[in-house]
Design a protein around this motif. Structure first.
Motif, mmCIF file in Angstrom:
data_model
loop_
_atom_site.group_PDB
_atom_site.id
_atom_site.type_symbol
_atom_site.label_atom_id
_atom_site.label_comp_id
_atom_site.label_asym_id
_atom_site.label_seq_id
_atom_site.Cartn_x
_atom_site.Cartn_y
_atom_site.Cartn_z
ATOM 1 N N GLU A 14 108.505 57.306 30.963
ATOM 2 C CA GLU A 14 108.538 55.976 29.736
ATOM 3 C C GLU A 14 109.262 56.417 28.373
ATOM 4 O O GLU A 14 110.890 55.776 28.386
ATOM 5 C CB GLU A 14 107.329 55.575 29.156
ATOM 6 C CG GLU A 14 106.621 54.747 30.347
ATOM 7 C CD GLU A 14 106.915 53.285 30.225
ATOM 8 O OE1 GLU A 14 107.901 52.580 30.000
ATOM 9 O OE2 GLU A 14 106.168 52.418 31.246
ATOM 10 N N ILE A 17 113.123 58.470 30.138
ATOM 11 C CA ILE A 17 114.889 57.905 31.237
ATOM 12 C C ILE A 17 114.822 56.800 29.867
ATOM 13 O O ILE A 17 116.481 57.358 30.054
ATOM 14 C CB ILE A 17 114.052 56.669 31.751
ATOM 15 C CG1 ILE A 17 113.313 56.706 33.285
ATOM 16 C CG2 ILE A 17 114.897 55.751 32.555
ATOM 17 C CD1 ILE A 17 112.458 56.415 34.396
ATOM 18 N N GLU A 21 119.636 58.259 29.170
ATOM 19 C CA GLU A 21 120.176 56.465 29.572
ATOM 20 C C GLU A 21 121.286 56.923 28.476
ATOM 21 O O GLU A 21 122.233 56.412 27.744
ATOM 22 C CB GLU A 21 119.629 55.516 29.693
ATOM 23 C CG GLU A 21 118.722 54.970 30.717
ATOM 24 C CD GLU A 21 118.059 53.702 30.805
ATOM 25 O OE1 GLU A 21 117.755 53.204 31.895
ATOM 26 O OE2 GLU A 21 117.957 53.542 29.430
ATOM 27 N N LEU A 41 118.517 61.550 36.515
ATOM 28 C CA LEU A 41 118.198 59.627 35.826
ATOM 29 C C LEU A 41 118.258 59.108 37.211
ATOM 30 O O LEU A 41 116.554 58.662 36.880
ATOM 31 C CB LEU A 41 120.080 59.284 35.182
ATOM 32 C CG LEU A 41 119.006 57.667 34.357
ATOM 33 C CD1 LEU A 41 118.074 57.359 33.727
ATOM 34 C CD2 LEU A 41 120.543 57.065 33.627
ATOM 35 N N GLU A 44 114.534 59.606 38.788
ATOM 36 C CA GLU A 44 113.923 59.716 37.821
ATOM 37 C C GLU A 44 112.915 57.979 37.863
ATOM 38 O O GLU A 44 111.928 57.348 37.648
ATOM 39 C CB GLU A 44 114.209 60.411 36.345
ATOM 40 C CG GLU A 44 114.386 61.352 35.722
ATOM 41 C CD GLU A 44 113.519 62.363 36.161
ATOM 42 O OE1 GLU A 44 111.882 61.962 36.675
ATOM 43 O OE2 GLU A 44 113.474 62.984 34.913
ATOM 44 N N THR A 45 114.198 57.589 38.146
ATOM 45 C CA THR A 45 113.731 55.490 38.076
ATOM 46 C C THR A 45 113.478 55.738 38.779
ATOM 47 O O THR A 45 112.132 54.754 39.203
ATOM 48 C CB THR A 45 114.897 55.705 38.513
ATOM 49 O OG1 THR A 45 115.990 55.890 38.824
ATOM 50 C CG2 THR A 45 115.782 55.481 36.627
ATOM 51 N N TYR A 46 113.139 56.106 40.467
ATOM 52 C CA TYR A 46 112.526 55.565 41.366
ATOM 53 C C TYR A 46 111.104 56.437 41.305
ATOM 54 O O TYR A 46 110.290 55.823 41.985
ATOM 55 C CB TYR A 46 113.451 55.758 43.268
ATOM 56 C CG TYR A 46 113.846 56.812 43.519
ATOM 57 C CD1 TYR A 46 112.487 57.735 43.565
ATOM 58 C CD2 TYR A 46 115.373 57.105 43.223
ATOM 59 C CE1 TYR A 46 113.020 59.102 44.568
ATOM 60 C CE2 TYR A 46 115.569 58.481 43.712
ATOM 61 C CZ TYR A 46 114.402 59.660 44.127
ATOM 62 O OH TYR A 46 114.781 60.949 45.089
ATOM 63 N N HIS A 48 109.675 57.093 38.579
ATOM 64 C CA HIS A 48 108.912 55.814 38.283
ATOM 65 C C HIS A 48 107.962 54.610 38.410
ATOM 66 O O HIS A 48 106.877 54.401 38.255
ATOM 67 C CB HIS A 48 109.951 55.900 36.686
ATOM 68 C CG HIS A 48 108.510 54.792 35.272
ATOM 69 N ND1 HIS A 48 109.346 54.358 34.397
ATOM 70 C CD2 HIS A 48 107.631 55.379 34.922
ATOM 71 C CE1 HIS A 48 108.450 54.260 33.703
ATOM 72 N NE2 HIS A 48 107.196 54.425 33.741
ATOM 73 N N TYR A 65 111.810 47.717 37.429
ATOM 74 C CA TYR A 65 112.104 48.818 37.715
ATOM 75 C C TYR A 65 113.084 49.517 38.632
ATOM 76 O O TYR A 65 114.185 50.471 38.713
ATOM 77 C CB TYR A 65 110.415 49.829 37.726
ATOM 78 C CG TYR A 65 109.379 49.714 37.023
ATOM 79 C CD1 TYR A 65 109.168 50.753 35.837
ATOM 80 C CD2 TYR A 65 108.087 48.620 37.428
ATOM 81 C CE1 TYR A 65 108.791 50.214 35.136
ATOM 82 C CE2 TYR A 65 107.954 48.844 35.873
ATOM 83 C CZ TYR A 65 107.727 50.137 35.236
ATOM 84 O OH TYR A 65 106.861 49.765 34.268
ATOM 85 N N ARG A 68 116.339 48.831 37.393
ATOM 86 C CA ARG A 68 116.999 50.353 36.710
ATOM 87 C C ARG A 68 116.997 51.216 37.256
ATOM 88 O O ARG A 68 118.027 51.748 37.345
ATOM 89 C CB ARG A 68 115.623 50.572 35.614
ATOM 90 C CG ARG A 68 115.419 51.968 34.856
ATOM 91 C CD ARG A 68 114.697 52.291 34.272
ATOM 92 N NE ARG A 68 115.403 51.841 32.233
ATOM 93 C CZ ARG A 68 114.359 51.906 31.681
ATOM 94 N NH1 ARG A 68 113.035 53.003 31.682
ATOM 95 N NH2 ARG A 68 114.506 51.760 30.278
ATOM 96 N N ILE A 69 116.800 51.121 38.674
ATOM 97 C CA ILE A 69 117.133 51.759 39.769
ATOM 98 C C ILE A 69 118.245 51.633 40.506
ATOM 99 O O ILE A 69 118.717 52.160 40.223
ATOM 100 C CB ILE A 69 115.734 51.887 40.858
ATOM 101 C CG1 ILE A 69 114.526 52.361 40.560
ATOM 102 C CG2 ILE A 69 116.651 52.171 42.314
ATOM 103 C CD1 ILE A 69 113.466 51.672 42.396
ATOM 104 N N ALA A 72 121.064 53.044 37.931
ATOM 105 C CA ALA A 72 121.710 53.730 37.685
ATOM 106 C C ALA A 72 122.167 54.626 38.691
ATOM 107 O O ALA A 72 122.786 55.440 38.974
ATOM 108 C CB ALA A 72 119.886 54.887 37.831
#
Length: 237
Positions: A14, A17, A21, A41, A44-46, A48, A65, A68-69, A72
């Motif tokens: 949290e 990420i 960015e 990055l 990290e997004t997937y 998360h 989420y 965000r994936i 990225a």
């Protein structure tokens, strides 16, 4: 891993990420370095999203989420295309199991989350590999009708049973999915995250989930009652 581990890992991501960015947005670093950082990055997004699912989040709330994936991944692709020589951008490589699996995860998430058409098209444009794998194309074809049909699997030794389940009837359908799930984890040995829970302080573990099964179950309306309790099956239905 313990529940405490997942809470700590979530808290880390949290914070991590948004920091990544912001750092990338302000960076004047060489493109090659930015590309490497952007790929980190993306990972990290997937991870998360999967941490949140492992913690017990309602699946449909994971759409935030997923956005965000996708963002990225697009940013990584844009940088990587600029870095590569003309015509030589090659991510993801379906010939690499790790790239293929992540691509299957993303298309399965998009289907299971029922993302809108715009997001779905953005995703398949990022993944590319048009017509290279029969299972991937069958999934895409449930949402996009203009893709070419593929006749072979890139990794038949791993994915044949899951692919055959699409056109099978019960009870053979469930048996084929069970067969796939039984061997799934050991077949993932070449990936970077295999056995990562054994690393220091959890090794960045985010859960071992066969997301590709969830995609097939959702896309082809497969009854999951025979395998819903399998350890690696994410029951999104």
């Amino acid at each position: 891993m313990s529940e405490e581990y997942f809470f700590e890992r979530n808290a880390y991501l949290e914070k991590r990420i948004p920091e990544m960015e912001q750092k990338l947005a302000a960076s004047n670093a060489p493109l090659q370095k930015k590309m490497t950082y952007q790929y980190s990055l993306f990972r990290e997004t997937y991870q998360h999203l999967l941490i949140r699912y492992s913690l017990g989040d309602d699946f449909l709330k994971l759409d935030v989420y997923f956005g965000r994936i996708l963002s990225a991944l697009e940013k990584y692709r844009n940088i990587a295309v600029e870095v590569a020589k003309p015509g030589q951008y090659t991510f993801p490589k379906f010939s690499e199991l790790e790239d293929y699996v992540v691509s299957m995860w993303l298309i399965s998430l998009a289907i299971a989350l029922n993302v809108d058409e715009t997001k779905f098209i953005r995703l398949i444009n990022c993944i590319g590999n048009i017509g290279k794998d029969a299972l991937f194309e069958r999934l895409v074809a449930t949402r996009v009708k203009s893709r070419p049909i593929a006749s072979t699997l890139v990794f038949p030794e791993i994915y044949q049973s899951l692919y055959e389940a699409i056109d099978a009837t019960e009870p053979e359908r469930s048996k084929l999915v069970c067969q796939f799930l039984t061997g799934w984890y050991e077949n993932m040995k070449p990936t970077y995250w295999y056995d990562c829970h054994k690393g220091p302080e959890g090794g960045g573990f985010f859960g071992y989930w066969a997301l590709e099964v969830a995609g097939v179950v959702k896309a082809f309306d497969i009854d999951d009652s025979a395998f819903c309790d399998f350890a690696h099956y994410p029951g999104f239905n």
